[in-house]
Design a protein around this motif. Structure first.
Motif, mmCIF file in Angstrom:
data_model
loop_
_atom_site.group_PDB
_atom_site.id
_atom_site.type_symbol
_atom_site.label_atom_id
_atom_site.label_comp_id
_atom_site.label_asym_id
_atom_site.label_seq_id
_atom_site.Cartn_x
_atom_site.Cartn_y
_atom_site.Cartn_z
ATOM 1 N N THR A 175 0.791 -1.229 0.000
ATOM 2 C CA THR A 175 0.000 0.000 0.000
ATOM 3 C C THR A 175 0.825 1.282 0.000
ATOM 4 O O THR A 175 0.234 2.367 -0.076
ATOM 5 N N PRO A 176 2.174 1.240 0.106
ATOM 6 C CA PRO A 176 2.918 2.505 0.012
ATOM 7 C C PRO A 176 2.570 3.252 -1.263
ATOM 8 O O PRO A 176 2.341 2.653 -2.317
ATOM 9 N N GLU A 177 2.547 4.575 -1.168
ATOM 10 C CA GLU A 177 2.152 5.394 -2.315
ATOM 11 C C GLU A 177 3.098 5.189 -3.495
ATOM 12 O O GLU A 177 2.678 5.137 -4.647
ATOM 13 N N SER A 178 4.391 5.095 -3.207
ATOM 14 C CA SER A 178 5.371 4.924 -4.278
ATOM 15 C C SER A 178 5.608 3.442 -4.539
ATOM 16 O O SER A 178 5.886 2.679 -3.620
ATOM 17 N N TRP A 179 5.495 3.034 -5.811
ATOM 18 C CA TRP A 179 5.731 1.634 -6.168
ATOM 19 C C TRP A 179 6.671 1.483 -7.349
ATOM 20 O O TRP A 179 7.266 0.428 -7.568
ATOM 21 N N GLU A 214 8.509 0.771 4.599
ATOM 22 C CA GLU A 214 7.071 1.009 4.724
ATOM 23 C C GLU A 214 6.306 -0.303 4.573
ATOM 24 O O GLU A 214 5.359 -0.581 5.329
ATOM 25 N N GLN A 274 5.409 9.114 -11.427
ATOM 26 C CA GLN A 274 4.833 7.773 -11.319
ATOM 27 C C GLN A 274 3.436 7.751 -11.926
ATOM 28 O O GLN A 274 2.644 8.667 -11.705
ATOM 29 N N ARG A 309 -2.549 4.577 -10.072
ATOM 30 C CA ARG A 309 -2.670 3.206 -9.552
ATOM 31 C C ARG A 309 -3.253 2.242 -10.593
ATOM 32 O O ARG A 309 -3.070 1.031 -10.486
ATOM 33 N N ALA A 352 8.483 7.523 4.100
ATOM 34 C CA ALA A 352 7.171 7.754 3.486
ATOM 35 C C ALA A 352 6.962 9.240 3.205
ATOM 36 O O ALA A 352 6.305 9.619 2.230
ATOM 37 N N GLN A 377 9.513 13.419 -0.474
ATOM 38 C CA GLN A 377 8.804 13.834 -1.685
ATOM 39 C C GLN A 377 9.779 13.997 -2.847
ATOM 40 O O GLN A 377 10.871 14.545 -2.666
ATOM 41 N N LYS A 408 12.408 5.615 -3.223
ATOM 42 C CA LYS A 408 12.387 7.079 -3.312
ATOM 43 C C LYS A 408 13.732 7.677 -2.922
ATOM 44 O O LYS A 408 14.199 8.643 -3.541
#
Length: 684
Positions: free
Chosen positions: A54-58, A66, A125, A128, A518, A521, A568
């Motif tokens: 579920t981390p925002e960055s994949w 995370e 990125q 989703r 997390a 940025q 990141k």
């Protein structure tokens, strides 16, 4: 792979078979009904990893700390409800699934190509809707769960069968996953991971009984129903004529349904009209165009029978439960003690791929987030092949007549059609006196054997001469340094800026929490850094393989990505290094990291120099490629470096100091002074 369209059919046509359930309440009821059996849910982990990540960055290679924190939270929620979890992972790709596996790999290639096109166009990125799991996520999830104290099983055959069998035999309250095959097995209830609300532990339970009621079938008919719709055993391509016949005679055909839904209803209607006898199955096998193999339906039905179960469609004396009928393969390893230990470690998720190699000499590797249009970076499968060849030699030794058996590799890389496996010749690692035998590496004890294990591991990456320097490092840093030296040696297009980014990554990562990472940025995402992140992560799996083969000179935990990588953070360090930032900015103002930074770079550069490989500066700004793609480096004009300063994160970094600090000479490599960053980098 499940039954195509069945999950959607249940939701649309028989929604009452989708029951909302509270897992806490089910666990409490289970305690009352079965006081001798604690509430256990068996988890089909392979169908859950997409929902766990579920981390925002994949896209950057994985936010591993995370992700580890998310897994720990997932486990704690169930433990707080008094529910134990048992996790199952696929340990093999069965031959009957090979064609489907290959088909999915090519589909994944197309999806990955679209992702890189998006990255190059938008430098961010994708949404989703284009999500793909980070490279090697299932592999590292298995070790993550084990490190969190969970029972984790790596299967010897198809995972869904072992999951269903475990759930039935151990009186589990249910199976958690997302695979319609669990609607076919006659086992404990099937819960949806996709519909799970973790906070409330409410999800959807799919009822086989309600499904059977809608279809007009009994539970014992479901395996035949699955086979006649097409599954891993019976290809859909053989059934088209049969479906047409069923559709033509079905009273349940509905123009408001799509074709697949009508096929499901028509096939169920056909089965309901047949006498439930083994002779009926025989008649079907003669009617269908099964070619020379007229036992496909028989084998397909049998594949769903769990231990102790029988089917009225199969004569009782011919029922041969899958759990006890695994074909005895001619193992490449004939030593029973070694083979047994490898098997036990495989099942308990303690080693990586070793049993697959020793049992049938076959290995698979799925897609990675690699840019096939980048001509400068070979596929990770090819980058790490020389190391794997040495690992194969450690495991298989020298066969009769001095020849090792070939290993079959099904690895995804650009240009590989996967029509047949690559046949790979094991190659002895460069160790004076030869490679220690496997029994010594696995069973012997004492400090001399420990040195042999470590040296053999390093020899798989041609780094045995750097053993003393690597042993002076903490284990995670030593493993990472080993991988980095190998990578920089193998890929001639990697630059000094790339090396700076990798070294800064591991030094700055230490001490950072999942929450800090997390919150990081990125103004933009560089597609080449995405590619390099995936290559590095696949390299960590190669370290796991070598470590398992050599008798575990490292703890497996020390080679995990959450110890040494963050997607990141690597993006940040890569972009900083390539725009020519100062050492202060690269290392976040932490002067305590200056000496470790130079020492790690020095080790890598010496390893490259030993292979006559000189690392050159080749800055890439804003994703640009300097010059024409090529395999060898050429000197580039140097760019001025900015002296901007970034305040540090709390990160003392003292544990990365070498125990025996390396001498700081004036030259980056013998006879070649390092001209880069004169005003910001201390001299070697």
């Amino acid at each position: 792979m499940g039954i195509k369209g069945l999950q959607g059919f249940v939701a649309r046509v028989c929604p009452h078979a989708c029951r909302t359930v509270d897992l806490r309440e089910m666990a409490e009821k289970h305690r009352m009904d079965h006081p001798d059996f604690p509430p256990v849910i068996v988890v089909d982990a392979m169908s859950c990893v997409r929902y766990w990540y579920t981390p925002e960055s994949w896209v950057c290679g994985g936010q591993w700390r995370e992700y580890l924190a998310n897994l720990e939270n997932f486990i704690q929620v169930f433990l707080a409800a008094g529910i134990q979890l048992v996790f199952y992972f696929d340990g093999v790709v069965e031959e009957k699934k090979r064609d489907e596996w290959i088909k999915r790999r090519f589909q994944n290639n197309k999806e990955i190509a679209r992702i890189f096109q998006f990255l190059k166009t938008h430098r961010k990125q994708p949404g989703r809707e284009m999500f793909t799991i980070p490279s090697a996520l299932p592999t590292f999830t298995r070790f993550a769960l084990k490190s969190l104290g969970q029972k984790t099983v790596c299967t010897l055959q198809e995972a869904d069968f072992e999951v269903a069998a475990y759930g039935l035999q151990h009186h589990c309250i249910g199976i958690l996953g997302q695979d319609s095959d669990y609607l076919i097995y006659n086992t404990c209830p099937y819960f949806s991971i996709e519909k799970l609300n973790l906070d409330s532990l409410v999800t959807v339970m799919y009822s086989r009984e309600d499904l059977c009621h809608v279809l007009g079938l009994s539970l014992t008919d479901l395996p035949l129903f699955a086979c006649l719709l097409g599954n891993d055993v019976v290809p859909e391509s053989l059934l088209e004529g049969f479906w047409q016949k069923c559709l033509a005679t079905s009273p349940r055909r509905n123009n408001s349904y799509n074709r697949r839904t009508n096929i499901l209803l028509a096939v169920a209607n056909y089965i309901s009209k047949m006498p439930c006898l083994s002779t009926s199955l025989k008649h079907l096998e003669e009617m269908l165009p099964l070619g020379s193999d007229k036992t496909l339906l028989h084998r397909g039905v049998e594949s769903y029978l769990l231990p102790g179960q029988h089917s009225p469609w199969i004569p009782p004396n011919l029922t041969n439960c899958q759990m006890f009928s695994l074909q005895q393969q001619t193992a490449l390893c004939q030593d029973k003690e070694i083979f047994q230990l490898a098997k036990e470690q495989h099942i308990q998720s303690e080693n990586y791929t070793i049993f697959n190699i020793l049992s049938n000499g076959e290995l698979e590797c799925s897609n990675s987030l690699e840019d096939d249009s980048d001509t400068e970076i070979p596929g990770q499968a090819l980058i790490y092949r020389p190391a794997r060849q040495h690992i194969y030699s450690v495991l298989l030794g020298t066969g009769e007549g001095g020849a090792c058996p070939l290993v079959k590799e099904w690895f995804v890389y650009f240009g590989n059609t996967l029509q047949q496996p690559d046949l790979i010749q094991p190659v002895q690692p460069p160790l004076p006196g030869g490679t220690p035998d496997l029994k010594t590496l696995w069973f012997a004890k004492g400090p001399d054997v420990e040195k042999q294990r470590y040296r053999t591991f390093l020899a798989c990456f041609h780094l045995q001469d750097g053993m003393e320097e690597l042993q002076a490092l903490e284990a995670p840093a030593a493993g990472f340094c080993c991988l980095l030296a190998y990578l920089m040696t193998q890929v001639s297009s990697l630059s000094l800026e790339d090396l700076d980014a990798f070294v800064a990554l591991i030094l700055c990562l230490k001490g950072k929490s999942a929450a800090q990472l997390a919150g990081l940025q990125l103004a933009q995402v560089d597609s080449r850094a995405v590619h390099l992140g995936a290559v590095l992560i696949r390299g960590l799996t190669t370290l796991l393989m070598a470590n398992s083969a050599c008798g575990f000179p490292f703890r497996m935990e020390d080679l995990m990505p959450w110890q040494v990588f963050d997607g990141k953070l690597f993006q940040q360090k890569y972009q900083q290094a390539h725009r020519g930032c100062s050492l202060e900015e690269l290392l976040e103002g932490n002067e305590a990291l200056y000496t470790p930074f130079q020492n790690l770079k020095s080790f890598v550069s010496k390893a490259c120099l030993a292979k006559k490989r000189t690392i050159q500066s080749r800055p890439r700004r804003n994703g640009s490629t300097p010059g024409t793609p090529q395999r060898e480096f050429h000197p580039r004009s140097q760019q001025p470096h900015r002296s901007s300063f970034v305040p540090p994160y709390p990160n003392p970094g003292r544990d990365f100091q070498w125990r025996n600090p390396q001498p700081r000479g004036r030259e980056y490599r013998a006879g070649h002074p390092d001209r880069r960053r004169k005003s910001h980098f201390p001299p070697w």
